[in-house]
Scaffold this active site. Structure first.
Site, mmCIF file in Angstrom:
data_model
loop_
_atom_site.group_PDB
_atom_site.id
_atom_site.type_symbol
_atom_site.label_atom_id
_atom_site.label_comp_id
_atom_site.label_asym_id
_atom_site.label_seq_id
_atom_site.Cartn_x
_atom_site.Cartn_y
_atom_site.Cartn_z
ATOM 1 C CB SER A 49 60.032 -30.457 -13.000
ATOM 2 O OG SER A 49 59.970 -31.033 -11.701
ATOM 3 N N GLY A 50 56.557 -30.852 -12.671
ATOM 4 C CA GLY A 50 55.557 -31.906 -12.613
ATOM 5 C C GLY A 50 54.468 -31.776 -13.666
ATOM 6 C CG HIS A 285 35.946 -31.651 -8.761
ATOM 7 N ND1 HIS A 285 36.751 -30.625 -8.354
ATOM 8 C CD2 HIS A 285 36.752 -32.517 -9.426
ATOM 9 C CE1 HIS A 285 37.996 -30.868 -8.750
ATOM 10 N NE2 HIS A 285 38.021 -32.009 -9.394
#
Length: 526
Positions: A49-50, A285
């Site tokens: 649900s996030g 990253h």
């Protein structure tokens, strides 16, 4: 079609190599893994649900479904979260995030409808036996409906959750939702960054997960490793004779790896203030890109051989000195009510990393990331040394640079000095340009999450972070992060929409970077 089929063949070959390596490289297995690529597949999105699941995970699954990688007769998708929702309630939440600009077509609408029917929702807490027993029951019912024998199916758990709940969720998965017998199936766990906040917390998290699953079952996902131009780095470096003799300290003066955003932390202020730009972007990253740019050639494309070279390279990085770092915080950052008024969290950082090995000794690697800057882009910029004996007197125009634009407008281009057309012998800066949008018209570049989820299903760990690699990465940045957390290093204020603190440009100049003035690369138009 030709290129697509070719890429699938390559993946298949490298994947079969992966499977042969697995039985040789790991002796501490808690259960047998398999290279099974057909049969019943259950994909469980925890935190369904996030925002992450809604904006990234479910759209990636839908695009794989569209392309035929998730056959409806084999796959079922389960959402699990604490929120009380019906199946249709979850479907309605994610429906509007599945499109790619062709929402009006009947074919697209039909695909959305078929995909949403593959989704079932289960509600429960993240440390609840009852919730995970119910989840296991629903998965088992799906497997039985596909005539799958117990233990022979595939179960993929995607943790679109905060790291704080990883241990409890993984305990519940291990206790209630694993395949219970060794009949060729598998269970795999995908965990999202951040993998801890420093070395000790990352090691603690790794130990907790390591007690429950072996390393082959854990897929630490960093979506930058799924980007098209990042995946191209190994091919570019090791499949082209042109670059082999140039890629070293004899020819390269400095290398920049840059991430810039033209917006601030709107909507994420509370989260971001806990982590900062180094933990959020640079330590993961940019460091992953850093490895692929500078590591040595692996002996094969087997995932473990590639990841071995990444670890060896990271071990050659020298400790970061304070004089090689500039931190910044944009003006107005603390106006966010979720951000502490005395926050020392940097929203901008430039760090010069230095390598102690034969190839890169003396070459500064400049990792730079910032928010609320004057442009949005991510790129690798390789700057070559000056031409000795410059008979054309063109040094002032700038150096040769090889630029890999990761996003947006994916491209690779080489900045060259050429003769200006005309009767005079004068020189200008120009480029050899491979812009993907122009060169590969009609080819859809997959989203990073699509590629990485498919790799997980196929069992290919090449583009995922291994535990020892994660440890070495945190060893590089943890001392610097602790000095920032303790207030020993302060961020310099900078105006939103600027290049960041001017001290960062001064650091680049000290590191040897020569800026080209009067030249701007413009992405070609179609």
């Amino acid at each position: 079609m030709g290129s697509s089929e070719s890429s699938q063949v390559i993946k298949s070959d490298s994947f079969s190599e992966t499977s042969s390596l697995k039985s040789d490289s790991f002796t501490d297995r808690v259960e047998s893994e398999s290279t099974l690529e057909s049969g019943c597949l259950s994909i469980v999105v925890l935190g369904a649900s996030g925002d992450l699941a809604k904006k990234k995970t479910f759209p990636a699954l839908f695009h794989l479904f569209q392309q035929g990688f998730l056959p409806p007769n084999e796959v079922y998708i389960f959402g699990y979260a604490r929120t009380k929702l019906s199946d249709d309630g979850l479907r309605d939440r994610i429906r509007g995030h599945l499109g790619k600009g062709n929402e009006a077509s009947s074919e697209f609408s039909e695909a959305v409808s078929k995909f949403l029917q593959l989704i079932k929702y289960v509600s429960g807490s993240y440390d609840s036996d009852e919730g995970f027993k119910l989840l296991d029951k629903e998965i088992s019912l799906h497997e039985q409906s596909k005539n799958s024998h117990e233990g022979s199916s595939r179960r993929l758990f995607y943790l679109a959750l905060p790291p704080s709940v990883y241990p409890s969720v993984c305990k519940m998965i291990r206790k209630h939702c694993m395949n219970q017998s060794d009949l060729g199936g598998w269970t795999r766990i995908v965990v999202e960054k951040p993998f801890g906040k420093d070395l000790s917390s990352a090691e603690e998290l790794s130990a907790q997960l390591g007690e429950l699953f072996n390393e082959q079952q854990i897929y630490r996902i960093d979506h930058y490793l799924g980007k098209e131009l990042v995946q191209n780095l190994l091919v570019l470096r090791f499949a082209n004779r042109l670059f082999l003799p140039l890629w070293n300290r004899d020819n390269i003066d400095n290398i920049q790896i840059v991430f810039r955003e033209d917006f601030g932390t709107e909507g994420r202020g509370g989260y971001f203030d806990e982590y900062g730009i180094i933990r959020d972007i640079i330590q993961n990253h940019l460091l992953q890109v850093f490895c692929l740019v500078a590591m040595e050639k692996p002996i094969s494309l087997k995932p473990e051989h590639i990841r071995d070279e990444k670890v060896k390279f990271l071990q050659s990085v020298l400790p970061i000195k304070d004089e090689d770092v500039v931190l910044g915080q944009y003006e107005g950052y603390k106006d966010d009510p979720t951000v502490s008024k005395d926050s020392n969290t940097p929203t901008f950082a430039t760090a010069v990393l230095r390598i102690h090995n034969e190839r890169w000794e003396g070459v500064p690697f400049i990792l730079k990331a910032g928010k609320a800057l004057n442009s949005r882009k991510a790129e690798i910029r390789v700057q070559f040394k000056d031409v000795p004996g410059d008979i054309f007197k063109c040094k002032k125009q700038g150096r040769n640079e090889f630029v890999i634009r990761l996003q947006p407008s994916e491209a690779m281009y080489m900045k060259l000095t050429v003769k200006q057309p005309g009767l005079e012998m004068s020189t200008i800066q120009s480029e050899l340009d491979l812009s993907y949008r122009q060169r590969y018209q009609g080819v859809t570049i997959p989203e990073a999450y699509e590629r990485l989820i498919l790799d997980t299903i196929r069992g290919d760990q090449q583009h995922f972070v291994r535990r020892d690699e994660l440890k070495v990465a945190w060893e590089i940045f943890t001392p610097l992060l602790h000095r920032i957390d303790d207030g020993e290093l302060k961020p310099i204020p900078y105006k939103p929409g600027s290049r960041g603190p001017k001290e960062a440009d001064e650091l680049l100049s000290r590191a040897g970077y020569v800026q080209t003035h009067g030249y701007i690369w413009i992405p070609p138009t179609l």
